[in-house]
Write a protein that holds these residues in place. Structure first.
Motif, PDB file in Angstrom:
ATOM      1  N   HIS A  74     -13.180 -89.956  89.576  1.00 28.88           N
ATOM      2  CA  HIS A  74     -14.080 -90.460  90.403  1.00 28.88           C
ATOM      3  C   HIS A  74     -13.283 -90.909  91.802  1.00 28.88           C
ATOM      4  N   PRO A  77     -15.162 -95.548  96.058  1.00 25.87           N
ATOM      5  CA  PRO A  77     -16.820 -96.171  96.854  1.00 25.87           C
ATOM      6  C   PRO A  77     -17.030 -96.118  98.018  1.00 25.87           C
ATOM      7  N   ASP A  78     -17.366 -95.571  99.115  1.00 24.31           N
ATOM      8  CA  ASP A  78     -17.509 -96.094 100.601  1.00 24.31           C
ATOM      9  C   ASP A  78     -18.240 -97.294 100.633  1.00 24.31           C
ATOM     10  N   VAL A  79     -18.403 -99.028 100.834  1.00 23.90           N
ATOM     11  CA  VAL A  79     -18.441 -99.843 101.060  1.00 23.90           C
ATOM     12  C   VAL A  79     -18.642-100.155 102.600  1.00 23.90           C
ATOM     13  N   PHE A 123     -19.326-105.261  96.774  1.00 24.37           N
ATOM     14  CA  PHE A 123     -20.467-104.293  96.505  1.00 24.37           C
ATOM     15  C   PHE A 123     -21.962-104.455  96.135  1.00 24.37           C
ATOM     16  N   THR A 125     -24.214-102.771  97.545  1.00 28.38           N
ATOM     17  CA  THR A 125     -24.154-101.590  97.910  1.00 28.38           C
ATOM     18  C   THR A 125     -24.974-101.174  96.758  1.00 28.38           C
ATOM     19  N   MET A 126     -24.098-102.082  95.383  1.00 33.20           N
ATOM     20  CA  MET A 126     -25.259-101.738  94.357  1.00 33.20           C
ATOM     21  C   MET A 126     -25.187-103.070  93.427  1.00 33.20           C
ATOM     22  N   ASN A 167     -20.366 -99.265  85.053  1.00 32.94           N
ATOM     23  CA  ASN A 167     -20.235 -98.448  86.344  1.00 32.94           C
ATOM     24  C   ASN A 167     -18.391 -98.223  86.972  1.00 32.94           C
ATOM     25  N   GLU A 169     -17.207 -98.312  89.637  1.00 33.86           N
ATOM     26  CA  GLU A 169     -16.975 -99.002  90.370  1.00 33.86           C
ATOM     27  C   GLU A 169     -16.250-100.209  90.577  1.00 33.86           C
ATOM     28  N   LYS A 425     -27.209 -96.727 101.171  1.00 34.74           N
ATOM     29  CA  LYS A 425     -26.442 -96.869 100.263  1.00 34.74           C
ATOM     30  C   LYS A 425     -26.880 -97.456  98.829  1.00 34.74           C
ATOM     31  N   PHE A 429     -28.518 -95.891  95.339  1.00 32.44           N
ATOM     32  CA  PHE A 429     -27.765 -96.621  94.176  1.00 32.44           C
ATOM     33  C   PHE A 429     -29.548 -96.992  93.370  1.00 32.44           C
TER      34      PHE A 429
END
Length: 493
Positions: A74, A77-79, A123, A125-126, A167, A169, A425, A429
């Protein structure tokens, strides 16, 4: 003693009450997409009362088994990190789980709520799975009988951890996750101050942004989303002016004199870029506004399906009470009949009938609770999942609302870039994971609704068949009926 539930099973009829948590093999269910393999196995044990001066503190034992400590498959993550978070440590990194891979820890429900809130800030973005505060659980009227609130909290934790486990992430890339689920209570008491400090930092950095929220009450709020339509129009209008100001070549110092043709070319290019930015911003705000309206309508429809189900179960409680009263009345009648030796046999059959109704009432009461946990509470969990999605989308809209308050072209440009990155992003998701997974969960809910009713009828009928009265009444004489007057010869009854 409350049950110990594994997050591996979504079937209410596979849950068994046990003295201690028991590790079981994770079972894939219809609620899990084919590629949503659980990375962690959680087992939530029965609530344990600790010590306290005023009132005992309640802990939930959680057995955590990490499937693999190797997260190399994995990517980190690009947050995006916004200008307002420049001095804040996000805590997003490839984290290390203890080599033992298994641990049993004691955690309070409120501590898990704090942990979930921190993940949502980490996060943006999710959509982080929901974990409603205890007060919100009570507001939904989930307690039909004297069933302990602790059992409802336990089942809610099971659902939250089941979603968390799929998940990567949240499992592998939040610096707080391994500590939260592996530190023993003594070490955890010292470490939790670090987690709370990080949460306080996120809240402080986002306070000005969160102030623009149109949602009242946050998670599990019941407000209408109609306000977003008007708000989005205001946001777009303000952003249009702002974007023109800094995309059109404005600045504090006047530009140097350049040939007229070159100036016109740059002005035209700047106008095109500004128009493109405006259109992108309008499209983004309008997209999320429409999705908020869609999710709001879906939420109300889903909650509307839960309300009559609650009414049916409330009627079931009344039916159980009435059936128990019938059982008590028959047993009392049997004692009266038993006074006379002539009615001894009839008294025995009447007593069996009373016990028959008592067994039926007990079975209905027991399996009604399973229907409640299996369907009604599940419906409410899906409602809370929609609320979590709406809260996340609302944060993006808050970012856009905040943009027009910034002073200075450079600050505005940096924040718009950050906001658009978060939005892009999150949209990926939302479209590729949330909507697909939500469809799978809804299919699972429908399957469980039918299955719950089927098992309910089967189990109640099986309980009644095993009683003595069920065998006694098979005697043909109990099917005979003789009227007060003898029948005339040749007549028919």
């Amino acid at each position: 003693m409350l049950a110990a539930f594994s997050v591996g099973s979504e079937n209410a009829f596979e849950e068994r009450q046990q003295e201690q948590p028991v590790l079981v093999q994770t079972i894939r269910t219809a609620a899990m997409p084919a590629d949503a393999t659980p990375l962690v196995r959680f087992v939530v044990g029965a609530a344990v009362l600790g010590t306290g001066f005023v009132r005992p503190i309640t802990f939930f034992p959680i057995m955590t088994t990490i499937k693999s400590t190797d997260s190399s498959k994995h990517a980190v993550p690009d947050v995006p990190k916004g200008p307002h978070e420049a001095q804040l440590e996000h805590g997003i990194q490839r984290c290390q789980w203890a080599a033992s891979s298994s641990a049993q820890v004691d955690r309070r429900y409120s501590e898990l709520v704090e942990f979930r809130t921190l993940l949502a800030y980490q996060f943006p973005t999710m959509i982080v799975p929901p974990l409603p505060p205890k007060s919100k659980l009570e507001n939904f009227g989930t307690f039909l009988t004297n069933e302990s609130i602790l059992l409802t909290q336990q089942r809610t934790l099971v659902r939250f951890l089941r979603e968390l486990a799929v998940n990567p992430e949240l499992v592998y890339f939040s610096a707080h996750t391994p500590h939260f689920f592996q530190l023993p209570r003594e070490s955890f008491e010292d470490w939790i101050s670090i987690m709370r400090s990080a949460l306080a930092g996120f809240r402080q950095c986002n306070a000005s942004i969160d102030a623009h929220s149109s949602r009242k009450g946050g998670l599990l709020g019941s407000e209408s989303v109609a306000a977003f339509t008007g708000e989005s129009t205001k946001v777009v209008r303000k952003l249009v002016g702002m974007l023109h100001s800094w995309m059109g070549g404005g600045g504090e110092s006047p530009p140097a004199q350049q040939p007229k043709q070159q100036q016109q070319g740059r002005k035209l290019a700047g106008n095109k870029a500004a128009c493109a930015e405006v259109l992108n911003t309008m499209e983004d705000v309008n997209y999320w506004t429409c999705e908020m309206r869609f999710l709001g309508d879906y939420r109300e429809a889903l909650l509307g399906a839960a309300r009559p189900y609650l009414a049916v179960m409330e009627q079931s409680v009344e039916t159980v009470t009435a059936t128990k009263e019938v059982a008590a009345a028959l047993e009392k009648y049997a004692s009266v009949l038993g006074v006379s030796s002539a009615n001894k046999d009839l008294a025995q059959v009447t007593l069996e009938a009373g016990r028959f109704f008592d067994v039926a009432a007990t079975a209905m009461d027991r399996f009604q609770a399973k229907r409640k946990s299996g369907v009604y509470e599940r419906l409410l969990f899906e409602v809370s999942y929609l609320d979590a999605a709406m809260d996340t989308i609302d944060h993006v809209l808050c970012l856009w609302r905040y943009c027009d308050e910034l002073v200075g072209a450079q600050a505005s440009a940096a924040f718009v870039t950050y906001t658009r990155s978060v939005s892009i992003k999150l949209r990926k998701f939302y479209q590729q994971r949330f909507l697909r997974n939500f469809k799978c969960r809804m299919q699972n809910v429908l399957q469980r609704m039918v299955e719950a009713e089927h098992h309910y009828v089967e189990e109640v009928e099986a309980s009644m068949k095993d009683t003595a009265f069920a065998g006694t009444i098979k005697n043909p004489k109990y099917a005979e009926y003789v009227s007060g007057s003898p029948l005339e010869p040749g007549s028919h009854n």
